[in-house]
Write a protein that holds these residues in place. Sequence first.
Motif, PDB file in Angstrom:
ATOM      1  N   GLN A 104       9.091 -51.842  40.473  1.00 17.53           N
ATOM      2  CA  GLN A 104       7.641 -51.635  40.464  1.00 17.53           C
ATOM      3  C   GLN A 104       7.078 -51.914  41.861  1.00 17.53           C
ATOM      4  O   GLN A 104       7.469 -52.877  42.513  1.00 17.53           O
ATOM      5  CB  GLN A 104       7.039 -52.609  39.457  1.00 17.53           C
ATOM      6  CG  GLN A 104       5.593 -52.366  39.123  1.00 17.53           C
ATOM      7  CD  GLN A 104       5.136 -53.289  37.995  1.00 17.53           C
ATOM      8  OE1 GLN A 104       5.582 -54.432  37.902  1.00 17.53           O
ATOM      9  NE2 GLN A 104       4.250 -52.790  37.153  1.00 17.53           N
ATOM     10  N   GLY A 105       6.131 -51.062  42.282  1.00 16.61           N
ATOM     11  CA  GLY A 105       5.629 -51.170  43.647  1.00 16.61           C
ATOM     12  C   GLY A 105       4.556 -52.230  43.810  1.00 16.61           C
ATOM     13  O   GLY A 105       3.443 -52.073  43.310  1.00 16.61           O
ATOM     14  N   ARG A 125      14.576 -45.166  43.635  1.00 14.42           N
ATOM     15  CA  ARG A 125      13.487 -45.625  44.509  1.00 14.42           C
ATOM     16  C   ARG A 125      13.550 -47.138  44.721  1.00 14.42           C
ATOM     17  O   ARG A 125      13.731 -47.890  43.768  1.00 14.42           O
ATOM     18  CB  ARG A 125      12.146 -45.244  43.865  1.00 14.42           C
ATOM     19  CG  ARG A 125      10.967 -45.334  44.788  1.00 14.42           C
ATOM     20  CD  ARG A 125       9.651 -45.230  44.023  1.00 14.42           C
ATOM     21  NE  ARG A 125       9.304 -46.510  43.407  1.00 14.42           N
ATOM     22  CZ  ARG A 125       8.152 -46.756  42.802  1.00 14.42           C
ATOM     23  NH1 ARG A 125       7.235 -45.819  42.688  1.00 14.42           N
ATOM     24  NH2 ARG A 125       7.912 -47.952  42.272  1.00 14.42           N
ATOM     25  N   LYS A 179      -3.613 -50.510  46.776  1.00 11.02           N
ATOM     26  CA  LYS A 179      -2.686 -50.011  47.804  1.00 11.02           C
ATOM     27  C   LYS A 179      -3.189 -50.335  49.203  1.00 11.02           C
ATOM     28  O   LYS A 179      -2.417 -50.728  50.072  1.00 11.02           O
ATOM     29  CB  LYS A 179      -2.506 -48.497  47.681  1.00 11.02           C
ATOM     30  CG  LYS A 179      -2.255 -47.995  46.279  1.00 11.02           C
ATOM     31  CD  LYS A 179      -1.025 -48.590  45.653  1.00 11.02           C
ATOM     32  CE  LYS A 179      -0.874 -48.022  44.257  1.00 11.02           C
ATOM     33  NZ  LYS A 179      -0.037 -48.802  43.392  1.00 11.02           N
ATOM     34  N   TYR A 207       3.011 -39.902  39.183  1.00 10.66           N
ATOM     35  CA  TYR A 207       2.680 -41.171  38.531  1.00 10.66           C
ATOM     36  C   TYR A 207       2.727 -40.897  37.032  1.00 10.66           C
ATOM     37  O   TYR A 207       2.156 -39.920  36.555  1.00 10.66           O
ATOM     38  CB  TYR A 207       1.292 -41.606  38.999  1.00 10.66           C
ATOM     39  CG  TYR A 207       0.809 -42.912  38.445  1.00 10.66           C
ATOM     40  CD1 TYR A 207       1.632 -44.033  38.363  1.00 10.66           C
ATOM     41  CD2 TYR A 207      -0.509 -43.050  38.013  1.00 10.66           C
ATOM     42  CE1 TYR A 207       1.162 -45.239  37.867  1.00 10.66           C
ATOM     43  CE2 TYR A 207      -0.990 -44.255  37.523  1.00 10.66           C
ATOM     44  CZ  TYR A 207      -0.152 -45.344  37.453  1.00 10.66           C
ATOM     45  OH  TYR A 207      -0.627 -46.527  36.960  1.00 10.66           O
ATOM     46  N   PHE A 250       7.785 -47.065  49.497  1.00 10.32           N
ATOM     47  CA  PHE A 250       9.057 -46.753  48.864  1.00 10.32           C
ATOM     48  C   PHE A 250      10.017 -45.971  49.750  1.00 10.32           C
ATOM     49  O   PHE A 250       9.596 -45.080  50.497  1.00 10.32           O
ATOM     50  CB  PHE A 250       8.819 -45.949  47.582  1.00 10.32           C
ATOM     51  CG  PHE A 250       7.782 -46.573  46.695  1.00 10.32           C
ATOM     52  CD1 PHE A 250       7.999 -47.833  46.143  1.00 10.32           C
ATOM     53  CD2 PHE A 250       6.580 -45.934  46.439  1.00 10.32           C
ATOM     54  CE1 PHE A 250       7.033 -48.440  45.346  1.00 10.32           C
ATOM     55  CE2 PHE A 250       5.603 -46.530  45.647  1.00 10.32           C
ATOM     56  CZ  PHE A 250       5.831 -47.778  45.092  1.00 10.32           C
ATOM     57  N   PHE A 300       8.108 -48.811  35.091  1.00 12.74           N
ATOM     58  CA  PHE A 300       7.773 -49.926  35.979  1.00 12.74           C
ATOM     59  C   PHE A 300       7.779 -51.244  35.204  1.00 12.74           C
ATOM     60  O   PHE A 300       8.334 -52.249  35.642  1.00 12.74           O
ATOM     61  CB  PHE A 300       6.391 -49.708  36.607  1.00 12.74           C
ATOM     62  CG  PHE A 300       6.264 -48.367  37.275  1.00 12.74           C
ATOM     63  CD1 PHE A 300       7.018 -48.064  38.393  1.00 12.74           C
ATOM     64  CD2 PHE A 300       5.406 -47.403  36.776  1.00 12.74           C
ATOM     65  CE1 PHE A 300       6.909 -46.830  39.007  1.00 12.74           C
ATOM     66  CE2 PHE A 300       5.289 -46.171  37.381  1.00 12.74           C
ATOM     67  CZ  PHE A 300       6.043 -45.879  38.499  1.00 12.74           C
ATOM     68  N   ASN A 319       3.864 -40.470  45.635  1.00 12.27           N
ATOM     69  CA  ASN A 319       4.734 -41.467  45.014  1.00 12.27           C
ATOM     70  C   ASN A 319       5.509 -40.745  43.919  1.00 12.27           C
ATOM     71  O   ASN A 319       4.892 -40.034  43.128  1.00 12.27           O
ATOM     72  CB  ASN A 319       3.863 -42.590  44.406  1.00 12.27           C
ATOM     73  CG  ASN A 319       4.668 -43.627  43.667  1.00 12.27           C
ATOM     74  OD1 ASN A 319       5.873 -43.735  43.835  1.00 12.27           O
ATOM     75  ND2 ASN A 319       3.988 -44.396  42.831  1.00 12.27           N
TER      76      ASN A 319
HETATM   77  N1  GLN Z   1       2.676 -46.764  40.311  1.00  7.27           N
HETATM   78  C1  GLN Z   1       3.226 -48.060  40.635  1.00  7.27           C
HETATM   79  C2  GLN Z   1       4.599 -47.863  41.246  1.00  7.27           C
HETATM   80  O1  GLN Z   1       4.904 -46.776  41.649  1.00  7.27           O
HETATM   81  C3  GLN Z   1       3.307 -48.898  39.416  1.00  7.27           C
HETATM   82  C4  GLN Z   1       2.046 -48.931  38.651  1.00  7.27           C
HETATM   83  C5  GLN Z   1       2.239 -49.525  37.305  1.00  7.27           C
HETATM   84  O2  GLN Z   1       3.167 -50.272  37.067  1.00  7.27           O
HETATM   85  N2  GLN Z   1       1.387 -49.169  36.432  1.00  7.27           N
HETATM   86  O3  GLN Z   1       5.382 -48.754  41.338  1.00  7.27           O
END
Ligand code: GLN
Length: 392
Positions: free
Chosen positions: A36-37, A366, A234, A123, A319, A19, A172
Motif C-alpha cells: 500500500q502506498g 509494484r 499525496k 485505482y 512506486f 492494498f 498509479n
Molecule cells: N491507492 C493507494 C495505493 O496505490 C492505496 C489507497 C487505498 O489503500 N485505498 O497504494
Amino acid sequence: MKTADRIHPVYAEMERTVFDRMSALAREHGAINLGQGFPDGTPPPALLEAASRALFERSNQYPPGAGLIELREAICGYYGRRQGLPVTAEQVTVTSGATEALAAAIFAFVQPGDEVILFQPAYDAYAPLVRRAGGVPISIPLLPPEFRYPAEALEAAITPRTRALMFNDPLNPAGTVASHEELAAIARVCTAHDLIAISDEVWEDVRFDGVPHRSLMAFPGMADRTVKIGSAGKIFGLTGWKIGWMIAADALGTAISRAHQFLTYATAVPLQWAVAEGLSLPDAVLAGQRAQWAESREQLKAGLAQAGFVVLPNAATWFLNVDLSASGIGLADRTFSERAVVEAGVATVPVSALYQGAQAPGHLVRFCFTKPAEVLDEAVQRLARFRHALAG
Ligand code: GLN
Ligand code: PMP
C-alpha cells in the motif's frame, strides 16, 4: 428473500482491496510494507504544527459543506501558482480524500446504462463505483513498459452511450506520465464526443521528471467538462488525513458539490485548516520533500537492479514496478506477492489486481519506495535472498 440476496451485486462477491489485504498480511507476518502506498517517516512538521494549533485554536465543529473558504482559496492559489490554472473557490469542493471525490463525480454524472471509459490499470475504486451507479465500465488496457494511451482503441470504444471518461495522470500503479500529445488527443476525444472527463490528478506533484504538471482541464474545450481531482494525501505524504478535493465549473461544479453533501457533507475541519496552511507554504518545502522521495526512489531502483530485478522506467508516484519475467522469475505476480510477504518478509502489490475487465499482464509487481533508507536496504536484502531461493 435471504439476507444475502439483498446485498447489492457489486458488493456481494467483492474482496477486500489488494492494498488492505497486503497491509494486513504485512502486519500478520511482521513484513516490511512496500505494498500500500504511504510514506514512512515524519511528515512536514509545519503541517503537523498547523493541525495541532487548529485543534486548539480554530474550529472543531462542522465547516461549510463545500469546505473552509480558506482551504478552497489556498487550493486556487496553489493551482494558479504551480499549474497556471485559473480556478475559483466556488468551483472547489473539499472531500474526504480523492476517493470520495471520485464517488461524488461518478454519482453526479453516471446514470443507469451509461458507458464510462476506464483505462486499465486503474485505482481499484473506479470500476465498482461506476457499476454501483448503474454505469457500464468500458476498459481500455494500457500496456507495459510504456503504458501509452492507444488513440485508436479509445476512438473505437466510443458508442452513443458513452458519457464519461476516467483518466489518471500521473498513472498509479505504473508511475508513468501522459505526454502532451496524449493529453491533447484525449481532450479532443472528449470534446468531439461530448464526454465528461473525471481527471484523477492526485499524483500531480509527485513527479521526478522536472516537468510541470499539465491538467487535462487546461486543454481546449475541457474547462467546462472536466472534474479535476486532487489529494493532500499525496502532495504532503499525509495519506491518513484523507483530505481531497474536486474542481469543476458551473453546473458540473454544483452537481458534484450536491453529490458530496449527501455522501459525507463535510470533512475533518482541523485538518482542512492545516492543509490550507500547507498549500500556502513556500514551494521550497514541497521541493525538499520531493528531493527526499527522489533519493529513496534512486536507492530502491539501484538496490533492486543490483539484486537482479528488472525495474520498469517511471517518472512519477511513490512506486517502482518490477518485471518478474525479465528478472528471470517464472511466478505470476499474485503468487510472487503472496509468497514474498510470507517467505521474504516484504509486502508488495501485484499489478494485475489493478486491471479490471481488461487482459492484465501477470508479470509486474509494484513496490512503494517512500521509506527510510535502512528500511529499503533491509527490504532489498530480503528480496535478493528470496530471488536467490526461487532460482535455486
Ligand atoms: N491507492 C493507494 C495505493 O496505490 C492505496 C489507497 C487505498 O489503500 N485505498 O497504494
Ligand atoms: N486515485 C489514485 C490514482 C490513487 O493512487 C489514490 C490513492 N493511492 C487515490 C485516488 C485515493 O486518494 P485518497 O487517499 O486521497 O482517497
